[in-house]
Design an enzyme around this catalytic site. Structure first.
Site, short mmCIF file in Angstrom:
data_model
loop_
_atom_site.label_atom_id
_atom_site.label_comp_id
_atom_site.label_asym_id
_atom_site.label_seq_id
_atom_site.Cartn_x
_atom_site.Cartn_y
_atom_site.Cartn_z
N LYS A 110 0.80 -1.34 -0.01
CA LYS A 110 -0.03 0.05 0.06
C LYS A 110 1.02 1.26 0.07
CE LYS A 110 -4.29 0.96 0.06
NZ LYS A 110 -5.45 0.00 -0.49
P1 NAD Z 1 -12.88 7.76 -4.10
O1 NAD Z 1 -11.74 8.73 -3.69
O2 NAD Z 1 -13.16 7.61 -5.27
O3 NAD Z 1 -14.19 7.86 -3.17
C1 NAD Z 1 -14.15 8.16 -1.91
C2 NAD Z 1 -15.71 8.58 -1.43
O4 NAD Z 1 -15.62 8.74 0.06
C3 NAD Z 1 -16.11 10.09 -1.87
O5 NAD Z 1 -17.53 10.03 -2.36
C4 NAD Z 1 -15.62 10.97 -0.93
O6 NAD Z 1 -16.45 11.94 -0.85
C5 NAD Z 1 -16.13 9.88 0.21
N1 NAD Z 1 -15.56 10.37 1.69
C6 NAD Z 1 -14.59 11.20 1.73
N2 NAD Z 1 -14.51 11.36 3.00
C7 NAD Z 1 -15.57 11.01 3.75
C8 NAD Z 1 -16.12 11.14 4.81
N3 NAD Z 1 -15.39 11.94 6.10
N4 NAD Z 1 -17.39 10.72 4.97
C9 NAD Z 1 -18.16 10.16 4.18
N5 NAD Z 1 -17.64 9.99 3.04
C10 NAD Z 1 -16.40 10.31 2.72
O7 NAD Z 1 -12.23 6.37 -3.26
P2 NAD Z 1 -12.53 4.78 -3.69
O8 NAD Z 1 -11.56 4.47 -4.65
O9 NAD Z 1 -14.10 4.64 -3.99
O10 NAD Z 1 -12.29 4.26 -2.32
C11 NAD Z 1 -13.16 4.17 -1.18
C12 NAD Z 1 -12.68 3.08 -0.24
O11 NAD Z 1 -12.83 1.58 -0.88
C13 NAD Z 1 -11.57 3.19 0.28
O12 NAD Z 1 -11.47 2.67 1.76
C14 NAD Z 1 -10.64 2.50 -0.40
O13 NAD Z 1 -9.41 1.85 0.17
C15 NAD Z 1 -11.43 1.02 -0.61
N6 NAD Z 1 -11.19 0.35 -1.77
C16 NAD Z 1 -10.92 0.84 -3.06
C17 NAD Z 1 -10.75 0.12 -4.22
C18 NAD Z 1 -10.51 0.58 -5.64
O14 NAD Z 1 -10.56 -0.34 -6.55
N7 NAD Z 1 -10.72 2.03 -5.82
C19 NAD Z 1 -10.34 -1.07 -3.99
C20 NAD Z 1 -10.44 -1.74 -2.67
C21 NAD Z 1 -10.95 -1.14 -1.64
#
Ligand code: NAD
Length: 450
Positions: free
Chosen positions: A116
């Site tokens: 990571k």
């Molecule tokens: P992203 O940046 O596209 O989206 C994040 C979302 O969370 C946004 O809508 C943002 O406004 C919201 N957010 C941020 N702060 C917040 C808060 N304080 N309260 C509520 N909402 C809040 O990120 P993503 O890629 O969608 O990732 C989201 C989660 O999924 C993370 O925990 C990431 O580790 C996990 N994840 C992502 C992937 C991937 O392929 N992108 C894979 C596995 C896990």
């Protein structure tokens, strides 16, 4: 202005390393013959890189940024894991997320280890040019750390396909004469990205939920049709999941982002929410919706609650108020160990992060394979592979869980089963048991060098 997130009560230890160790220890209570030396090896990251670098901002001033890259384990293959840009990210959080990647890849049988990375910055306050300079400089600092067969980044919080394109370009300039495409996944399709990668995590969560419901643990909800769904975070993962749930006939009653949440009891159309967010920068304020806080959203009465934003959102302070019947973890580490115990007592099932959101790394693996041969697989092949992987992973965890339910398996002698009931570990613990056993077995097969 950010909305109120649920405040964890004082007294609960939210240290990410402590949480990951607690989860590991809970799983190891069920693993026979786990050697003390191996426990020490598996708990520690293999390598931590911390860099500080300056960037010239658009106004001509210079600011220094800190970046991290952690590889936890490479027993199964190169380190694999996302890079996040966030002001609150710490090296300990990155270590715990790298560990999760090791378990996730092992659980879905993908030949990668866990890694990571992060850059501490405020992505919302930086221009695209500033983000590009940060990404290029961070990548150049990691020029001998990243590599197609050693350590492969991907998108995560506040990083995107564009970020991955910059990482590839920078790495490629620094390593001319090689096929460098497999050095990073989640690239734009035009640059060697894979069909279905952007959708994979959200889509995979929905496939996992669907397969889980078919096991009839919730007798009155055996598929997604009519299920009332609440999603925290309307980013890459949450917005894609919302659309996939909607296509399967579920009703999305509430979603949120960092500014707050919106509720419409008779259901939201995710495509409309997407358009509104693209135009206004947030879901909040969408016509015919009620504005709620992220804290309120997590406590809504619903069938499926999907945290898809940050860690530690469901904790000892609010777990008692969660009214969902199934929690599907799109985000990494959204539920604390104390909350896990409370949810289990309430009979709320949790599909843990290493299972539910493994779709992203699955299609990242397909992208990596395609890049080695400079191929482009068609979307149906990707969708079929993702579905098979997610269904198999849910089936594997479920049948192992059943072996505890019927008493075929018990905790290791002299151990107690923890909070969640006599002899029956929760799904997170079972998923971890499987992953730890696989990594342990492979480590011993390889032999300790020299
Ligand atoms: P992203 O940046 O596209 O989206 C994040 C979302 O969370 C946004 O809508 C943002 O406004 C919201 N957010 C941020 N702060 C917040 C808060 N304080 N309260 C509520 N909402 C809040 O990120 P993503 O890629 O969608 O990732 C989201 C989660 O999924 C993370 O925990 C990431 O580790 C996990 N994840 C992502 C992937 C991937 O392929 N992108 C894979 C596995 C896990």
């Amino acid at each position: 202005m950010a909305d109120e997130n649920p405040d964890p009560p004082a007294g609960e230890n939210l240290d990410p390393i402590a949480i990951s160790e607690q989860q590991f220890d809970q799983a190891s209570r069920y693993i026979r013959g786990l050697k003390r030396g191996l426990i020490g090896f598996l708990k520690q990251p293999k390598r931590i890189n911390i860099v500080n670098f300056p960037i010239e901002l658009d106004d001509g001033s210079v600011q220094s940024f800190q970046g991290y890259r952690v590889v936890h384990n490479r027993v199964f293959g190169p380190g694999k894991g996302g890079i996040r840009y966030h002001p609150d990210v710490t090296v300990d959080e990155v270590i715990s997320l790298a560990k999760l990647m090791t378990w996730k890849c092992a659980l879905v049988n993908i030949p990668f280890g866990g890694a990571k990375g992060a850059v501490v910055c405020k992505p919302k306050e930086l221009s695209e040019k500033e983000l590009r300079r940060i990404t290029r400089r961070f990548t150049s600092e990691m020029f001998d750390v990243f590599g197609p067969h050693t350590d492969i980044p991907a998108p995560d919080l506040y990083t995107s396909e564009q970020t991955m394109a910059w990482i590839f370009d920078t790495y490629d300039i620094l390593h001319p004469g090689y096929n460098n495409r497999p050095v990073v996944t989640g690239k734009p399709i035009a640059m060697g990205g894979s069909y279905g990668r952007y959708e994979a995590t959200g889509q995979g969560c929905v496939l996992a939920a669907q397969r889980f419901l078919s096991k009839a643990l919730l007798p009155e909800q055996q598929d997604l049709a009519g299920a009332r769904v609440v999603i925290q975070g309307f980013g890459d993962v949450g917005s894609v999941a919302a659309q996939a749930f909607f296509r399967e006939g579920a009703k999305i009653i509430a979603v949120s982002d960092s500014q707050g949440g919106i509720l419409r009891e008779d259901g939201l159309d995710p495509a409309e929410v997407q358009t509104f967010k693209a135009e206004h920068g947030s879901v909040v304020g969408m016509p015919d919706t009620m504005t709620i806080t992220n804290a309120e959203l997590l406590e809504l009465d619903c069938d499926i609650l999907m945290p898809a934003a940050l860690s530690n959102q469901i904790h000892s302070g609010n777990a008692n108020n969660v009214k969902a019947r199934l929690v599907v973890e799109g985000a990494n580490n959204p539920t604390t160990p104390a909350a896990d115990a409370i949810l289990a007592k309430k009979g709320i099932y949790v599909l843990p992060d290493i299972l539910a959101n493994a779709g992203g790394v699955t299609v990242s693996y397909y992208e990596w394979v395609q890049n080695q041969a400079n191929e482009q697989w068609d979307p149906d092949r990707i969708a079929e592979g993702l579905k098979r992987k997610m269904y198999t992973a849910v089936d594997t965890v479920f049948s192992r869980w059943q072996s505890f339910v019927v008493g075929e398996e018990t905790p290791v002698e002299g151990e107690t089963a923890g909070e969640e009931g006599p002899g029956t570990p929760d799904f997170r613990t079972v998923a971890l048991i499987i992953a730890i056993e696989r990594v342990t077995e492979a480590t011993l097969m390889r032999g300790i060098w020299p």
